[in-house]
Design a protein around this motif. Sequence first.
Motif, PDB file in Angstrom:
ATOM      1  N   VAL A 198       0.887  -1.158   0.000  1.00 22.10           N
ATOM      2  CA  VAL A 198       0.000   0.000   0.000  1.00 22.10           C
ATOM      3  C   VAL A 198       0.925   1.207   0.000  1.00 22.10           C
ATOM      4  N   GLY A 199       0.978   1.901  -1.130  1.00 21.31           N
ATOM      5  CA  GLY A 199       2.026   2.914  -1.295  1.00 21.31           C
ATOM      6  C   GLY A 199       3.370   2.204  -1.316  1.00 21.31           C
ATOM      7  N   THR A 200       4.248   2.583  -0.409  1.00 20.36           N
ATOM      8  CA  THR A 200       5.554   1.911  -0.308  1.00 20.36           C
ATOM      9  C   THR A 200       5.586   0.912   0.852  1.00 20.36           C
ATOM     10  N   TYR A 201       4.477   0.779   1.573  1.00 20.49           N
ATOM     11  CA  TYR A 201       4.442  -0.063   2.776  1.00 20.49           C
ATOM     12  C   TYR A 201       4.175  -1.510   2.403  1.00 20.49           C
ATOM     13  N   ASP A 202       5.034  -2.403   2.849  1.00 18.73           N
ATOM     14  CA  ASP A 202       4.889  -3.825   2.605  1.00 18.73           C
ATOM     15  C   ASP A 202       3.758  -4.367   3.501  1.00 18.73           C
ATOM     16  N   THR A 203       2.713  -4.914   2.903  1.00 21.96           N
ATOM     17  CA  THR A 203       1.551  -5.345   3.680  1.00 21.96           C
ATOM     18  C   THR A 203       1.847  -6.551   4.588  1.00 21.96           C
ATOM     19  N   GLN A 204       2.958  -7.276   4.331  1.00 18.37           N
ATOM     20  CA  GLN A 204       3.356  -8.338   5.255  1.00 18.37           C
ATOM     21  C   GLN A 204       3.715  -7.783   6.635  1.00 18.37           C
ATOM     22  N   LEU A 205       4.059  -6.497   6.687  1.00 22.22           N
ATOM     23  CA  LEU A 205       4.492  -5.892   7.946  1.00 22.22           C
ATOM     24  C   LEU A 205       3.335  -5.660   8.925  1.00 22.22           C
ATOM     25  N   VAL A 206       2.092  -5.749   8.444  1.00 21.12           N
ATOM     26  CA  VAL A 206       0.940  -5.574   9.348  1.00 21.12           C
ATOM     27  C   VAL A 206       0.938  -6.681  10.404  1.00 21.12           C
ATOM     28  N   GLU A 207       1.056  -7.924   9.958  1.00 21.63           N
ATOM     29  CA  GLU A 207       1.088  -9.037  10.903  1.00 21.63           C
ATOM     30  C   GLU A 207       2.297  -8.927  11.826  1.00 21.63           C
ATOM     31  N   HIS A 208       3.434  -8.539  11.263  1.00 25.03           N
ATOM     32  CA  HIS A 208       4.652  -8.430  12.079  1.00 25.03           C
ATOM     33  C   HIS A 208       4.518  -7.322  13.123  1.00 25.03           C
ATOM     34  N   PHE A 209       3.829  -6.244  12.772  1.00 27.35           N
ATOM     35  CA  PHE A 209       3.603  -5.148  13.726  1.00 27.35           C
ATOM     36  C   PHE A 209       2.823  -5.666  14.937  1.00 27.35           C
ATOM     37  N   PHE A 210       1.711  -6.339  14.702  1.00 27.55           N
ATOM     38  CA  PHE A 210       0.880  -6.805  15.819  1.00 27.55           C
ATOM     39  C   PHE A 210       1.563  -7.930  16.598  1.00 27.55           C
ATOM     40  N   HIS A 211       2.327  -8.753  15.914  1.00 27.06           N
ATOM     41  CA  HIS A 211       3.056  -9.811  16.609  1.00 27.06           C
ATOM     42  C   HIS A 211       4.071  -9.219  17.579  1.00 27.06           C
ATOM     43  N   SER A 212       4.764  -8.179  17.160  1.00 26.27           N
ATOM     44  CA  SER A 212       5.755  -7.519  18.019  1.00 26.27           C
ATOM     45  C   SER A 212       5.079  -6.821  19.195  1.00 26.27           C
ATOM     46  N   LEU A 213       3.961  -6.150  18.947  1.00 29.00           N
ATOM     47  CA  LEU A 213       3.242  -5.435  19.999  1.00 29.00           C
ATOM     48  C   LEU A 213       2.707  -6.410  21.055  1.00 29.00           C
ATOM     49  N   VAL A 214       2.173  -7.533  20.593  1.00 28.19           N
ATOM     50  CA  VAL A 214       1.628  -8.548  21.502  1.00 28.19           C
ATOM     51  C   VAL A 214       2.719  -9.104  22.416  1.00 28.19           C
ATOM     52  N   ASN A 215       3.895  -9.343  21.851  1.00 30.51           N
ATOM     53  CA  ASN A 215       4.978  -9.965  22.622  1.00 30.51           C
ATOM     54  C   ASN A 215       5.442  -9.103  23.791  1.00 30.51           C
ATOM     55  N   THR A 216       5.538  -7.799  23.597  1.00 28.00           N
ATOM     56  CA  THR A 216       6.048  -6.948  24.674  1.00 28.00           C
ATOM     57  C   THR A 216       4.953  -6.460  25.622  1.00 28.00           C
ATOM     58  N   SER A 217       3.709  -6.423  25.173  1.00 23.62           N
ATOM     59  CA  SER A 217       2.620  -5.921  26.033  1.00 23.62           C
ATOM     60  C   SER A 217       1.993  -7.022  26.877  1.00 23.62           C
TER      61      SER A 217
END
Length: 270
Positions: A198-217
Motif C-alpha cells: 500500500v504505497g511503499t508499505y509492505d503489507t506483510q508488515l501488518v502481521e509483524h507489527f501486531f506480533h511484536s506489539l503482543v509480545n512486549t505488552s
Amino acid sequence: MSLLCPNSLPATRLLETLEISRVRFLPSYRSRVPDPRFRRFGPPRFYRRAPLSMAAFLPQENSAPVAAPKSPCRIGDVKRVTKETDVYVNINLDGSGVANCNTGIPFLDHMLDQLASHGLFDLHVKAAGDIHIDDHHTNEDVALAIGTALLQALGDRKGIYRFGHFAAPLDEAAIEVILDLSGRPHLSYDLIIPTERVGTYDTQLVEHFFHSLVNTSGMTLHIRQLAGKNSHHIIEATFKAFARALRQAIEYDSRRGGSVPSSKGVLSRS
C-alpha cells in the motif's frame, strides 16, 4: 341525681358508649390506634405504633461499590535504541486522542494516528531507522516500543475491564478484533490482503507489527477479517477495530472496586 335519657341509660353512660365506638387520633406526629383488648364499657386505651423509618429506603453510606481510583497519569515512556533503529514512544492511556507520530514510514504514521484517535489515548512516536534498506526494522521496533509503553502504563492492571471486542467496517471491508490484557502474549491473525504493498508499505508488515506489539505488552489478540477487497481499507479497519477494543479493555470498571480482574488475583506479563 343523674339525668336519664329516654329509654334508659344515664347520660354519662350513653356518652361513654358513644365515645368507645369511634376511633380517635390524638394530636401527635405519630399515629395512634385503639388497643383491641379494651373492655366494652371501659375507657378507650391506645398504644403507639412504631413509626416507619426512612433509613430503610435510603442508600447506606458504604453500600455502593467504590470505583477504582482513576490515576491521572497512566503513562508509558520508552526509549529503544539498537544498531538499526532509534525509537521513542510516549503513551497516555487517559488522554484525548492526540497523536504526534513520525516514523519515517508515512503509511505507518497514518495507522498510528488511527490508534490514538479511536483509542482515545495520546500517542507520541519518534523513530529513525534504516528505512533505506526497508521498513522492516523500524516497523518492528516501533511496535515493540509501543507494546512496552502499554505494559508500563497499565501497571498492575487493577480495576480495568481487561477484555475488549469490536468490529469496524470501512466501506466494503469489515474487521473483528478480540483482545485480552491477560499478560500472556498470543496472536491469531486472519487477514487476506490482496496486494503486496500500500504505497511503499509492505503489507506483510501488518502481521509483524501486531506480533511484536503482543509480545512486549503481554496481550492475547485475535484479528479476523469478515469482508474486504481493498488493501488500504482492510488494514485501516484493522487498526481502528484494534484501537476501539483496546479502549474497552483499558477503561475502569466501577463495579470491580479497584481489584485485579482475575480469579488468580494477579495479571502480569508471563
